[in-house]
Design a protein around this motif. Structure first.
Motif, PDB file in Angstrom:
ATOM      1  N   VAL A 147      10.549   0.783  -2.720  1.00 16.34           N
ATOM      2  CA  VAL A 147      10.698   0.991  -1.331  1.00 16.34           C
ATOM      3  C   VAL A 147      10.946   2.727  -0.961  1.00 16.34           C
ATOM      4  N   ASP A 148      11.894   3.020  -2.027  1.00 15.10           N
ATOM      5  CA  ASP A 148      12.480   4.565  -1.981  1.00 15.10           C
ATOM      6  C   ASP A 148      11.248   5.324  -2.132  1.00 15.10           C
ATOM      7  N   HIS A 149      10.555   4.921  -3.430  1.00 15.42           N
ATOM      8  CA  HIS A 149       9.377   5.847  -3.672  1.00 15.42           C
ATOM      9  C   HIS A 149       8.254   6.010  -2.280  1.00 15.42           C
ATOM     10  N   GLU A 150       8.026   4.603  -1.780  1.00 13.79           N
ATOM     11  CA  GLU A 150       7.180   4.630  -0.570  1.00 13.79           C
ATOM     12  C   GLU A 150       7.662   5.506   0.451  1.00 13.79           C
ATOM     13  N   GLU A 151       8.876   5.362   0.762  1.00 15.56           N
ATOM     14  CA  GLU A 151       9.572   6.269   1.881  1.00 15.56           C
ATOM     15  C   GLU A 151       9.266   7.714   1.778  1.00 15.56           C
ATOM     16  N   TYR A 155       3.433   7.323  -3.431  1.00 17.38           N
ATOM     17  CA  TYR A 155       2.769   6.044  -3.429  1.00 17.38           C
ATOM     18  C   TYR A 155       2.504   5.470  -4.547  1.00 17.38           C
ATOM     19  N   GLU A 156       1.933   6.302  -5.765  1.00 16.34           N
ATOM     20  CA  GLU A 156       1.677   5.683  -6.873  1.00 16.34           C
ATOM     21  C   GLU A 156       2.967   5.028  -7.667  1.00 16.34           C
ATOM     22  N   MET A 157       3.933   5.771  -7.728  1.00 14.54           N
ATOM     23  CA  MET A 157       5.249   5.117  -8.253  1.00 14.54           C
ATOM     24  C   MET A 157       5.701   3.786  -7.636  1.00 14.54           C
ATOM     25  N   LYS A 185      -1.672   3.769   2.806  1.00 15.46           N
ATOM     26  CA  LYS A 185      -1.055   5.017   3.050  1.00 15.46           C
ATOM     27  C   LYS A 185      -1.856   5.960   2.147  1.00 15.46           C
ATOM     28  N   LEU A 186      -2.441   5.435   1.038  1.00 10.73           N
ATOM     29  CA  LEU A 186      -3.320   6.153   0.186  1.00 10.73           C
ATOM     30  C   LEU A 186      -4.738   6.181   0.497  1.00 10.73           C
ATOM     31  N   GLY A 187      -5.120   5.571   1.889  1.00 10.25           N
ATOM     32  CA  GLY A 187      -6.367   5.417   2.131  1.00 10.25           C
ATOM     33  C   GLY A 187      -7.216   4.341   1.374  1.00 10.25           C
ATOM     34  N   ARG A 188      -6.578   3.506   0.547  1.00 10.71           N
ATOM     35  CA  ARG A 188      -7.360   2.525  -0.178  1.00 10.71           C
ATOM     36  C   ARG A 188      -7.622   1.326   0.512  1.00 10.71           C
ATOM     37  N   VAL A 189      -8.654   1.231   1.414  1.00 12.86           N
ATOM     38  CA  VAL A 189      -8.929   0.360   2.519  1.00 12.86           C
ATOM     39  C   VAL A 189      -9.174  -1.094   1.811  1.00 12.86           C
ATOM     40  N   THR A 190      -9.866  -1.014   0.709  1.00 14.70           N
ATOM     41  CA  THR A 190     -10.107  -2.249  -0.039  1.00 14.70           C
ATOM     42  C   THR A 190      -8.893  -2.813  -0.557  1.00 14.70           C
ATOM     43  N   ALA A 191      -8.216  -2.030  -1.469  1.00 11.99           N
ATOM     44  CA  ALA A 191      -7.093  -2.599  -2.053  1.00 11.99           C
ATOM     45  C   ALA A 191      -6.073  -3.031  -1.157  1.00 11.99           C
ATOM     46  N   VAL A 212       1.228  -6.172  12.194  1.00 10.11           N
ATOM     47  CA  VAL A 212       2.379  -5.254  12.817  1.00 10.11           C
ATOM     48  C   VAL A 212       3.087  -4.565  11.808  1.00 10.11           C
ATOM     49  N   LEU A 213       3.248  -4.961  10.597  1.00 11.21           N
ATOM     50  CA  LEU A 213       3.871  -4.187   9.529  1.00 11.21           C
ATOM     51  C   LEU A 213       2.963  -2.929   9.377  1.00 11.21           C
ATOM     52  N   LEU A 214       1.544  -3.193   9.111  1.00 13.15           N
ATOM     53  CA  LEU A 214       0.895  -2.014   8.778  1.00 13.15           C
ATOM     54  C   LEU A 214       0.976  -1.106   9.964  1.00 13.15           C
ATOM     55  N   LYS A 215       1.093  -1.489  11.357  1.00 10.30           N
ATOM     56  CA  LYS A 215       1.047  -0.301  12.231  1.00 10.30           C
ATOM     57  C   LYS A 215       2.315   0.414  12.050  1.00 10.30           C
ATOM     58  N   GLY A 216       3.579  -0.367  11.781  1.00  7.65           N
ATOM     59  CA  GLY A 216       4.466   0.337  11.717  1.00  7.65           C
ATOM     60  C   GLY A 216       4.891   1.180  10.626  1.00  7.65           C
ATOM     61  N   GLU A 217       4.151   1.060   9.539  1.00  7.65           N
ATOM     62  CA  GLU A 217       4.108   1.783   8.163  1.00  7.65           C
ATOM     63  C   GLU A 217       3.057   2.900   8.112  1.00  7.65           C
ATOM     64  N   GLY A 218       2.102   2.463   8.915  1.00  4.41           N
ATOM     65  CA  GLY A 218       1.025   3.516   8.852  1.00  4.41           C
ATOM     66  C   GLY A 218       1.107   4.810   9.294  1.00  4.41           C
TER      67      GLY A 218
END
Length: 218
Positions: A147-151, A155-157, A185-191, A212-218
């Motif tokens: 979660v911290d890495h993502e914030e 993103y890879e980590m 967030k990495l633009g990997r739509v398929t993944a 909803v989560l994707l809208k809030g995190e995107g």
């Protein structure tokens, strides 16, 4: 070193995962005889029941007055303080748990969460890294570090940590969500779509919740 403050969803999710993994559970007991008197819960039992943070915090204080070296009670006291938004006091309690037992991984991971909420990402990563070093299979610490890495935009980590969690706990809701959001967030739509579908198929959340989560995190 101050970092970006985690999103409300990330904070809540990390706190919930930590609480789920970190407190000492009360053992299940047989159902009492309906005609028998039921003894009130002990201070230890009330300190272990985090459903009411205020009552649990008071009970933990009682436990610690009798046994100041109870690392688990200091950790739970910290969780009760974090639950009411007092993260500085939570850090103090987690630190006391660690002064009793420096290898108590739940307190390290929980203290890392509190540091992250307060924006001290250097301290957050130090605590999560130490917790994982002590227990490489500690899913809560791995998820919270993800979660911290993502914030922080790493993103890879984040994905690496989420994948480790899912290998340990296949139905870990938070890390399945993390796979979807980090890939998005990495633009990997398929993944991202595959991760979303997998989470939905597992019944971890429905399509509307994920959107909803994707809208809030995107």
């Amino acid at each position: 070193m101050a970092g970006r403050r985690p999103s409300p969803f990330a904070i809540l999710l990390a706190a919930l995962i930590s609480a789920a993994f970190a407190f000492i559970p009360v053992n299940a007991a047989e159902a009492p005889d309906p005609g028998a008197s039921v003894a009130p819960p002990t201070a230890v039992e009330r300190c272990q029941d985090l459903s009411d943070p205020v009552a649990a915090g008071a009970a933990c204080t009682d436990v610690l007055s009798d046994d100041p070296d109870a690392a688990w009670a200091w950790n739970n006291h910290g969780l009760t303080r974090a639950a009411v938004g007092d993260f500085l006091s939570a850090i103090t309690s987690y630190s006391k748990a660690l002064s009793v037992d420096p290898a108590y991984a739940p307190a390290l991971s929980n203290r890392g969460n509190a540091h992250a909420v307060l924006g001290d990402m250097k301290a957050a990563f130090a605590d999560h890294d130490r917790a994982v070093q002590l227990d490489p299979d500690y899913a809560a610490a791995l998820h919270n570090r993800g979660v911290d890495h993502e914030e922080m935009g790493q993103y890879e980590m984040a994905l690496a940590d989420y994948r480790k969690v899912i290998a340990l706990v296949p139905d870990h809701r938070g890390s399945h969500v993390g796979l979807a959001t980090a890939n998005c967030k990495l633009g990997r739509v398929t993944a991202s779509a595959a991760a979303r579908l997998n989470a939905i198929e597992k019944g971890l959340l429905d399509a509307e919740e994920m959107q909803v989560l994707l809208k809030g995190e995107g």
